[in-house]
Design an enzyme around this catalytic site. Structure first.
Site, PDB file in Angstrom:
ATOM      1  N   ASP A 179      -4.934  -8.535   6.032  1.00 59.43           N
ATOM      2  CA  ASP A 179      -4.911  -7.086   6.211  1.00 59.43           C
ATOM      3  C   ASP A 179      -5.550  -6.531   4.945  1.00 59.43           C
ATOM      4  OD1 ASP A 179      -4.179  -4.322   6.023  1.00 59.43           O
ATOM      5  OD2 ASP A 179      -2.634  -4.655   7.529  1.00 59.43           O
ATOM      6  N   HIS A 180      -6.763  -5.995   5.045  1.00 60.12           N
ATOM      7  CA  HIS A 180      -7.503  -5.679   3.821  1.00 60.12           C
ATOM      8  C   HIS A 180      -6.839  -4.576   2.997  1.00 60.12           C
ATOM      9  CE1 HIS A 180      -9.363  -2.531   6.403  1.00 60.12           C
ATOM     10  NE2 HIS A 180      -9.505  -1.864   5.263  1.00 60.12           N
ATOM     11  N   HIS A 242      -1.906  -1.665   9.111  1.00 64.29           N
ATOM     12  CA  HIS A 242      -2.146  -1.093   7.784  1.00 64.29           C
ATOM     13  C   HIS A 242      -1.009  -0.181   7.322  1.00 64.29           C
ATOM     14  CE1 HIS A 242      -6.023  -2.794   8.208  1.00 64.29           C
ATOM     15  NE2 HIS A 242      -6.567  -1.828   8.907  1.00 64.29           N
TER      16      HIS A 242
END
Length: 507
Positions: A179-180, A242
């Site tokens: 999950d960036h 996110h």
């Protein structure tokens, strides 16, 4: 010197060009890749190694955030790359890949390590994992790791099915779910902010905090992602992953001497377990969904969502979601958390605002208007931590005015998220990756919302492109006596989000 092979599925795709190759190049020129390292790119079309290297080189010129130098270092970097054609249903292709990897490893000697990066659509994950296992490609003398991108399923059932497939070939500790947002430097500093500042740590409870707001606004629309986005919506695309990750990273209480990957993941799991579950009847009062209509962004007209290419006129897909959540544990019981995210909003910003409680006041004090103390954590596009306090206003002896303490004065260019996460994956540090328990629990919390949306039991509120979302999102907070900070109509927030004149810089 142990050889490490980076096996990249989807090597000609957009993510590889924009993120993976620039990140690998940055790590290489800073000496952060393994000494014996190779990258085997995989794709469905035949390509020579030299053509592939030219493709990688062009991606650096197009997308690397710094200047690319035409020197020996660049040539050495490109020398790490090779290409194999691969159709995921063709077992022979996997066997040929295995032979190539083993030939290179034997030339180096030592213990062999392999990292498999799946930069492909999630519906291919299970097949690829099975082929890796059955072909023997996953048999190593050192470590093997599997890196996958979201989405990790589209509901509880599909997420569990995907996890079962991956678990046939990889153990949980070998699966690195990216999950960036967890790679963003400010997100990684959240726990350090609390640990390094006892004053903030002492205030980090329901005794002093009135509410918490987590916002991720985007100015862009659906762009070229209509096929995916119209099935996912803001709830699946942003909220379940996110936004829930930001919630967990903000609210965990992990002792500094216990901040291992396992402990951080355990603490995050405990936050999700403490979330008050949504019953079907709660969705209507705690969730707001919206869809953008025509409007303007930065003075330019933009079409409504249903007029975007690839979107049907009757689409009921959500492009905006706002939610109120409660964490029923010792630290956060009674504190409302408000989360919102959406497309085609007035500005691009990801931030966390902690609003502190106001003291009990007398009638005389009530006349001396103050604004609440705030801790504002800007995650992107600019990073920053600002504490908003009140001070005597010399122009109004009985009044106060806000002053701002910049707690992040020494700004240096932050490392890009993929640089951090790929480096961590290569080094076996899973602290900022998503554990299966987090995936499962977050889908469980979101599932009643999915069902309510599917049954059209929650109104789809229109909002003009370039606004701050539907009015119902503001009413969600107003019902509790709060409001969103830093919206256009909020003059105090508006001033705080602009360059500050009255500012104190923390040394």
């Amino acid at each position: 010197m142990n050889p490490t092979t980076f096996v990249l599925f989807g090597a000609t795709g957009d993510l590889a060009k924009r993120k993976i190759y620039p990140a690998l190049y940055h790590l290489y020129i800073h000496g952060k890749l393994p000494e014996a390292f190779s990258v085997i790119g995989l794709g469905r079309k035949e390509m020579t190694d030299e053509t592939f290297k030219a493709h990688v080189k062009q991606s650096l010129y197009d997308f690397y955030r710094l200047n690319v130098k035409e020197d020996d270092s660049l040539q050495s970097f490109l020398g790490l790359f090779g290409f194999n054609i691969l159709h995921i249903d063709d077992t022979d292709h996997f066997v040929r890949l295995k032979d190539r990897v083993e030939a290179w490893e034997q030339g180096i000697g030592g213990t062999s390590n392999r990292l498999f990066y799946l930069s492909v659509a999630p519906n291919f994950f299970g097949t690829i994992a099975s082929q890796i296992e059955n072909s023997g490609l996953g048999s190593v003398t050192g470590w093997k790791r599997l890196v996958i991108e979201k989405p990790f399923g589209h509901d509880v059932a599909s997420a569990r099915e995907l996890n079962d497939q991956l678990s046939q070939a990889f153990a949980e500790e070998e699966i690195y779910r990216i999950d960036h947002y967890l790679g963003k430097s400010m997100v990684q500093r959240l726990e350090a902010l609390k640990q390094a500042n006892p004053v903030i740590q002492a205030l980090w409870t329901n005794r002093f905090i009135a509410n918490v707001q987590i916002t991720a606004d985007e100015t862009v629309g659906v762009e070229e992602r209509a096929g995916y986005y119209d099935k996912a919506g803001a709830l699946r695309d942003m909220f379940q992953n996110h936004m829930m990750q930001l919630l967990m990273m903000l609210t965990i209480h992990a002792p500094h001497n216990m901040a291992s990957a396992e402990n951080v993941q355990l603490k995050k799991k405990q936050v999700l377990e403490a979330l008050d579950p949504l019953q079907k009847q709660d969705v209507l009062t705690n969730i707001v969904r919206g869809q953008y209509t025509a409007g303007s962004i930065q003075g330019k007209p933009v079409p409504a969502y249903t007029a975007e290419p690839g979107i049907s006129e009757g689409s009921m897909n959500d492009t905006f979601i706002a939610a109120k959540l409660h964490i029923d544990n010792y630290y956060w019981r009674g504190v409302p958390f408000y989360i919102r995210t959406g497309k085609r909003l007035a500005s691009k910003s990801t931030r966390i605002v902690i609003e502190f409680k106001e003291p009990l006041t007398t009638a005389t004090q009530a006349e001396q208007a103050t604004v609440p103390n705030l801790l504002v954590i800007e995650i992107g596009p600019k990073e920053g931590i600002t504490l908003q306090l009140n001070a005597k206003d010399p122009d109004h002896p009985t009044g106060f005015k806000p002053v701002y303490i910049d707690m992040y004065p020494d700004r240096k260019e932050a490392q890009e998220a993929y640089e951090t996460l790929i480096h961590d994956a290569l080094n076996g540090d899973s602290t900022f990756f998503v554990h299966w328990d987090e995936v499962d629990l977050s889908w469980q919390w979101v599932q009643p919302i999915l069902e309510a949306f599917a049954a059209n039991e929650v109104p789809l509120h229109p909002y003009a492109a370039g606004s701050h979302g539907p009015e119902a999102a503001h009413e969600l907070l107003a019902a509790d006596g709060f409001h969103w900070w830093f919206d256009e109509e909020d003059e105090a927030g508006k001033a705080a989000s602009e360059p500050l004149v009255e500012q104190v810089t923390a040394s």
